[in-house]
Structure formats: C-alpha cells, structure tokens
Scaffold this motif. Structure first.
Motif, PDB file in Angstrom:
ATOM      1  N   GLN A 136       0.832  -1.208   0.000  1.00 47.27           N
ATOM      2  CA  GLN A 136       0.000   0.000   0.000  1.00 47.27           C
ATOM      3  C   GLN A 136       0.863   1.253   0.000  1.00 47.27           C
ATOM      4  OE1 GLN A 136      -2.228  -0.766   3.541  1.00 47.27           O
ATOM      5  NE2 GLN A 136      -3.908  -1.829   2.478  1.00 47.27           N
ATOM      6  N   LEU A 137       1.919   1.231   0.795  1.00 49.09           N
ATOM      7  CA  LEU A 137       2.793   2.393   0.856  1.00 49.09           C
ATOM      8  C   LEU A 137       3.481   2.638  -0.481  1.00 49.09           C
ATOM      9  CD1 LEU A 137       3.884   4.571   2.760  1.00 49.09           C
ATOM     10  CD2 LEU A 137       5.739   3.010   3.361  1.00 49.09           C
ATOM     11  N   ARG A 138       3.895   1.546  -1.152  1.00 45.73           N
ATOM     12  CA  ARG A 138       4.548   1.700  -2.448  1.00 45.73           C
ATOM     13  C   ARG A 138       3.568   2.280  -3.469  1.00 45.73           C
ATOM     14  NH1 ARG A 138       9.277  -0.472  -4.422  1.00 45.73           N
ATOM     15  NH2 ARG A 138       9.504  -1.619  -2.462  1.00 45.73           N
ATOM     16  N   ARG A 139       2.320   1.790  -3.483  1.00 45.68           N
ATOM     17  CA  ARG A 139       1.336   2.310  -4.425  1.00 45.68           C
ATOM     18  C   ARG A 139       0.962   3.760  -4.115  1.00 45.68           C
ATOM     19  NH1 ARG A 139      -3.088  -2.424  -4.355  1.00 45.68           N
ATOM     20  NH2 ARG A 139      -2.057  -2.891  -2.366  1.00 45.68           N
ATOM     21  N   PHE A 140       0.978   4.116  -2.827  1.00 46.36           N
ATOM     22  CA  PHE A 140       0.722   5.510  -2.468  1.00 46.36           C
ATOM     23  C   PHE A 140       1.812   6.408  -3.045  1.00 46.36           C
ATOM     24  CE2 PHE A 140       0.166   9.267   0.082  1.00 46.36           C
ATOM     25  CZ  PHE A 140      -1.187   9.280   0.383  1.00 46.36           C
ATOM     26  N   GLU A 167       6.996  -3.883  -6.890  1.00 54.55           N
ATOM     27  CA  GLU A 167       7.703  -4.787  -5.988  1.00 54.55           C
ATOM     28  C   GLU A 167       6.804  -5.160  -4.815  1.00 54.55           C
ATOM     29  OE1 GLU A 167      10.765  -7.118  -4.445  1.00 54.55           O
ATOM     30  OE2 GLU A 167      10.503  -6.199  -6.410  1.00 54.55           O
ATOM     31  N   GLY A 168       6.737  -6.453  -4.498  1.00 51.68           N
ATOM     32  CA  GLY A 168       5.971  -6.916  -3.367  1.00 51.68           C
ATOM     33  C   GLY A 168       4.489  -7.089  -3.616  1.00 51.68           C
ATOM     34  N   LEU A 169       4.029  -6.875  -4.834  1.00 49.95           N
ATOM     35  CA  LEU A 169       2.604  -7.001  -5.147  1.00 49.95           C
ATOM     36  C   LEU A 169       2.320  -8.352  -5.798  1.00 49.95           C
ATOM     37  CD1 LEU A 169       1.870  -3.451  -6.647  1.00 49.95           C
ATOM     38  CD2 LEU A 169       1.642  -4.204  -4.267  1.00 49.95           C
ATOM     39  N   ASP A 170       1.128  -8.883  -5.561  1.00 47.14           N
ATOM     40  CA  ASP A 170       0.743 -10.090  -6.276  1.00 47.14           C
ATOM     41  C   ASP A 170       0.480  -9.750  -7.742  1.00 47.14           C
ATOM     42  OD1 ASP A 170      -2.291  -9.530  -6.699  1.00 47.14           O
ATOM     43  OD2 ASP A 170      -1.975  -9.160  -4.562  1.00 47.14           O
ATOM     44  N   ARG A 171       0.332 -10.769  -8.567  1.00 51.84           N
ATOM     45  CA  ARG A 171       0.249 -10.562 -10.015  1.00 51.84           C
ATOM     46  C   ARG A 171      -0.952  -9.689 -10.397  1.00 51.84           C
ATOM     47  NH1 ARG A 171       2.641 -13.086 -14.344  1.00 51.84           N
ATOM     48  NH2 ARG A 171       1.568 -12.824 -16.361  1.00 51.84           N
ATOM     49  N   ALA A 172      -2.099  -9.946  -9.788  1.00 49.70           N
ATOM     50  CA  ALA A 172      -3.285  -9.178 -10.142  1.00 49.70           C
ATOM     51  C   ALA A 172      -3.102  -7.703  -9.774  1.00 49.70           C
ATOM     52  CB  ALA A 172      -4.514  -9.751  -9.452  1.00 49.70           C
ATOM     53  N   SER A 173      -2.574  -7.444  -8.586  1.00 51.38           N
ATOM     54  CA  SER A 173      -2.352  -6.056  -8.172  1.00 51.38           C
ATOM     55  C   SER A 173      -1.288  -5.395  -9.038  1.00 51.38           C
ATOM     56  CB  SER A 173      -1.933  -6.010  -6.701  1.00 51.38           C
ATOM     57  OG  SER A 173      -2.944  -6.532  -5.875  1.00 51.38           O
ATOM     58  N   ALA A 174      -0.230  -6.153  -9.389  1.00 54.61           N
ATOM     59  CA  ALA A 174       0.821  -5.594 -10.226  1.00 54.61           C
ATOM     60  C   ALA A 174       0.288  -5.218 -11.608  1.00 54.61           C
ATOM     61  CB  ALA A 174       1.970  -6.586 -10.349  1.00 54.61           C
ATOM     62  N   GLU A 175      -0.557  -6.056 -12.186  1.00 55.71           N
ATOM     63  CA  GLU A 175      -1.140  -5.732 -13.491  1.00 55.71           C
ATOM     64  C   GLU A 175      -2.018  -4.495 -13.405  1.00 55.71           C
ATOM     65  OE1 GLU A 175      -3.109  -9.296 -14.630  1.00 55.71           O
ATOM     66  OE2 GLU A 175      -1.292 -10.243 -15.437  1.00 55.71           O
TER      67      GLU A 175
END
Length: 603
Positions: free
Chosen positions: A510-514, A534-542
């Motif tokens: 969450q902090l990285r996406r923020f 970095e650190g995200l699952d595939r669905a979130s990364a996409e």
C-alpha cells in the motif's frame, strides 16, 4: 533495514580530544538570544547574592540578638525590625529571582536549541545520498536529538554557573573585606582554589571519559534505533539474539564509563568540601584571634573584631560555596559538550557547495528528449555505471531491467542530481542537466523511489505535495486506479485521515502504491519509477501497471523493474548488468535468443 557503518572505533578516536574551538559556532549562536540569556544570567546572579546575603544577615542577626539578650538595656536598644525586614526581603528576592532565572534561562536555552536544530537540519537537508553514505538514519537522528541536547549544559551548567561563581567569590570577599581585610583574603583564596582548582582537575581528569561517554551513548542510541526499525527481519532470520548481546555489551561498556565518572565526581566533591572546611576553619581561627584586642597587633594590626560579625563571615563563605559546588560536575561533563559539538560540526562541514546555478545559464530545454552519453558513476572505488549511453524521446516509455546492484537506482539518482557522475553528459531538451536551475530540473521529473515516506499530515496533503491544486475527486480516482479504493474506504475520515509516523499504518504494498500515486499526480513531463510493483501479487501488479501507463500517456516514462510483467506494453526495453547496458530494443525487434526475449517468454 539500512544500518550505518560500524564506525564506533573511528568515532571514539575522532572524538577523543576535540579542541575548545569546536564550541565557537555555538557561542556565536548565543548572540541571537542574548536578551533571554543575559536576563537569565542577571537573575541567577541576583538569586545567588540574595541567598548569600540572607545567610550572612541571618548569621549576624542571630549572633547580635544573642548578645543583645545579655542585658535589658542592650535588648531595648537593639533594632530587631530592620534586620528582620532585611531577612524577609532577601528571602523574597531569592525566591522571585530563582523563579525568574529558571523561567528566562530555560526559555533562552530552548530557543537556542531550536535555532541549533534548525541550523543543523538546514545543513543536512540539502545533502545528497552520496554525501550521507557515511551515516545512517539512526546516526543522523542521534545528532539532531541527543547531540544537540548535550549542548544545553554548555550554557545552563557551565557558562552561567561559572560566571555566577566568580561574582559570588568577589561578593563574599567584598562583604568580609569591609570589616576584616585579612579574613577576606583568606576567604577569597580558599574559594578561588575551591572554584578554580577542583573544576580544572575535574575537567583534566574527567573530560576524556565524558567524551567517550557521549560518543558511546550516541553510537548505542543510533544502533538501537536502527535495530528496532529492522526488528521483524532480525527475529525472522534469527539474528535478534546476537544483536541483543552486542547491544548489552555496548551498554556495559557505557556503564563502566559512567562508574568511572561517578568516582571522579565523588573525589571532586570530597576535595571541594575539604577545602571549604579548611577555609572556614582558617576564617574562624583568625576571626577568634582578631576578637581579642591583645591579639589584634599580631593579626595585620587591625582593630578588635566585633564577635557578632564572625557568623556573618562564615555563612557568607557558605553562601558563596553554594555557587561553587556544581562546578566540578559541570566541568567534568564539558567533554560531552565538546564531543557533541565536534560531531555536529562534522555533519555541517559535509554541506556541499551549491550544485545548481543561481540563475539559468542557458536557454530553457526545448522539448523533453533525454540523452545520456558515456556516463560513468563511481561510489568510492566501485564503478556503478560504466560508459552508459541511452536516449529517451519525448513521450516514450522505457522499461529498464536488471538484477539488484546493477546500477538502475543510481541512474535515477544521477538524473535527479543526487549523484554527480565521474564523466559523461546528460542533457534534457539539448541542455546539460548541470546548467539547469533546481526549480527547472525538479519540475521536469516526477520520481517515485523504492522507499516512500509519508509526512505528519493528512493523506490528501501528502498527495498534494505533487499536485497542490488537485481536487479530492482526482486524488480518490488515482488511488482507486492503483487498487487502493478499499483501503481508502476503511479510513475513518477518508483522505482527511492521518497516517502513523512515516506511513507505518500502511502495508508495504500500500505504501509503495501511495508513492506511485503521488508521482503520477505530478504534472512533470518525465516520470521515473523505481520498482513500482515490488511486493505485489500478479493481479495487483497488473492493475498498477495499467494505471501507470494510462497516467503516463503523452509523457516520458522510465520504469525500473526486475519483473518481466507487462513488458510488451512498453515502447522500449533495456537491460542493465554490472553497470553496463547489455541490450536496448523494442519488444518487436528483440532477438529470440536475447536475455530480454527469454524474460518476456517467462512472463
């Protein structure tokens, strides 16, 4: 966790004997607050004189009252009211002076420390990562906190008490000298030795330990802060027990220093009270001798001393000694001030010369084309980027891949001018980066580093650092596009909610996406993202990748990654290994046997 280098030995050695000149910047800084500090010193002197006068007058009053009570005539002739009023007046003056002295002295000291912290922060804030490599976060926090706090004793415990003690000796000597010059000489000699020799011996014998204690305490505090920040990793990998043992050993060494300091302080106290006793005995003996008219010719030829004054003399010396008693401990601890001042001076000495021109030296950039030619970057003796050449057309999207330590993040630091290259050129719109003033350069790049920091402000204010005029709807839309909609809905006040210190209320993803949201909200024409998925699952990364490419339409993008996810959506791909550019191609022109092609096939 990014602990600072273990330089305890070097630090202790460096702090072993700092000179008194280390204090000059802080003595000069006192001029800014000379009003508060001067009033505090004056009130401290008034308080001491009132206390000394109270003791002396009380001693005379008691003696005179006892003598007056020997006969009815003497009792009727004795003026009880004037001395009693004097005692009450001096008591009130001492109480009011003490309150005012504490109020003004502490106010002046706190203002002084605030100015010192501001000056130190202004020295640290412009330092680049290269200039800060020698110190970790814990070390800098220690210097901003503990080292600055150590300097408060320079004024409160050393300078003002020493000045007041000198005035106390002179006042006591003057008071006694009015009635008995010989006794005044004895008092001044005894008090001078007590207030001069003993503090000097405490400084000479204890300053080295005080410096070692300050350095050891600072190192222990910095090490503990850094280890606590990485407590989770240390526990997971079974390293916390060994780290705790190291911390305990360091604490034990500091305790040994404190024990040695306590022994020296006890010795100084014993010596001070011994000298005081000898001084009082000398004054009492000579005073008794001068009270006899037959003995007055042998004691300086003075007239017989009024016996009622002897108590005044003795209590005046005791009052003056009250100002001398704290000096040995204060001067023994002066080494802490010197050690802290030396450490702070070294931080401020690292302040680099301005790296940006005060005014634009050349014409503004024409377009947003970015060209890097034969760039060489070194960290010490290590080459991080070696003859690196790359270009990025305006609006082009580039994915820069490579293993950890290949120099990808260093490249972003060079573009932001956090690192100065050893050689090579970087131009933006045909203009060298070093020719751009800082505001122009900062307006050209939107950057999201690997570590995102949230300030003590609302989430909305943290996002508006990048886009001050953005509406709440814009901010919410950006967060939702990055998959933070559900997280935002759980916040008690939505965007108006506040994060924990540094953003600890958010998970790593969450902090990285923020941080990505903050970078994408910035209207800069070139976006630099360091491992945004970095650190995200595939669905979130996409989802994050889609949000990035959508927000960067019409803008240039350099995205650092080591994941092959979504590479076919970039116009350019580049592979960096060991500081060298190994491949640079488009997804459609890759050789089937190339490293990038194999990475895309694995995706």
């Amino acid at each position: 966790m990014n602990p600072s280098p273990d330089n305890s030995g070097a630090e202790t050695h460096a702090d072993a004997r700092p000179a008194l000149r280390e204090l000059r910047p802080y003595l000069a800084l006192m001029r800014e607050h000379r009003g508060w500090l001067g009033v505090g010193a004056l009130l401290a002197l008034i308080t001491l004189l009132a206390a000394t006068g109270l003791l002396a007058l009380s001693g005379w009053f008691l003696s005179a009252t006892a003598v007056a009570g020997l006969s009815v005539a003497a009792t009727q002739a004795f003026n009880f009211f004037t001395p009693a009023a004097g005692v009450r007046g001096l008591a009130l003056a001492r109480t009011a002076g003490r309150y005012g002295e504490r109020l003004t002295t502490h106010e002046g000291t706190l203002r002084l420390l605030a100015s010192l912290r501001r000056r130190l922060f202004e020295a640290i804030e412009p330092l680049s990562p290269a200039a800060l490599q020698h110190a970790g976060q814990g070390e800098l926090m220690t210097r901003l906190g503990a080292d600055v706090d150590a300097l408060d004793s320079l004024y409160v415990r050393v300078l003002i008490p020493s000045l007041v003690a000198l005035c106390a000796v002179l006042a006591a000597g003057t008071l006694i000298g009015i009635f008995a010059p010989v006794l005044a000489a004895v008092a001044i000699l005894g008090l001078t030795i007590t207030g001069g020799l003993v503090p000097w011996l405490a400084w000479w014998r204890g300053s080295a330990d005080a410096m070692r204690h300050q350095a050891s305490a600072s190192q222990l505090r910095a090490r503990l802060l850094e280890r606590l920040q990485g407590l989770g990793e240390l526990v997971i990998y079974g390293r916390w027990a060994s780290e705790l043992a190291g911390l305990s050993e360091q604490q034990a060494a500091r305790d040994d220093i404190e024990l040695a300091q306590a022994r020296r302080h006890a010795l100084a106290n014993w010596l001070s009270h011994t000298l005081l006793g000898l001084t009082l005995a000398g004054i009492a003996l000579l005073g008794v001798m001068q009270m006899s008219p037959s003995a007055s010719n042998t004691v300086g030829g003075a007239s017989a001393l009024d016996g009622r004054l002897l108590a005044l003399f003795l209590l005046a010396v005791l009052g003056a000694f009250e100002a001398l008693a704290p000096l040995p401990l204060a001067w023994q601890g002066l080494g802490r001030c010197l050690s802290a001042a030396a450490r702070l001076n070294r931080v401020q000495a690292n302040t680099p010369a301005p790296l940006f021109p005060a005014e634009q030296k050349s014409a503004p950039p024409e377009g947003d084309d970015l060209k890097i030619q034969q760039l060489n970057v070194r960290h010490g003796d290590t080459t991080v980027l070696d003859d690196f050449t790359l270009s990025l057309e305006s609006g082009e999207h580039l994915a820069l891949l490579g293993p950890s330590g290949s120099g990808k993040s260093t490249l972003l630091d060079v573009l932001c001018r956090f690192h100065a290259p050893a050689s090579g050129t970087v131009t933006l719109g045909g203009v060298p980066l070093e020719s751009l003033e800082e505001s122009t350069l900062r307006a050209s790049f939107a950057v999201c580093p690997q570590d995102t920091h949230l300030f003590c402000a609302s989430f909305a204010d943290n996002l508006r650092l990048a886009s001050p005029t953005a509406s709440d709807d814009t901010l919410m839309a950006m967060l939702e596009s990055l998959g933070l909609g559900e997280w935002l809905a759980r916040q008690p006040e939505g965007l108006a909610s506040f994060p924990d210190e540094g953003g600890r209320s958010l998970s790593g993803g969450q902090l990285r996406r923020f941080g990505v949201a903050r970078a994408l909200l910035c209207p800069a024409p070139i976006v630099l993202l360091d491992e945004p998925c970095e650190g995200l699952d595939r669905a979130s990364a996409e989802q994050v990748m889609t949000a990035i490419l959508t927000a960067c339409q019409g803008r240039s993008l350099i995205m650092i990654t080591h994941q092959p996810l979504g590479l076919e959506r970039f116009a350019r791909l580049a592979l960096l290994e060991a500081g060298c550019l190994k491949e640079d191609a488009t997804p459609t022109t890759l050789n089937t046997g190339s490293r990038l092609a194999r990475l895309m096939a694995r995706a």
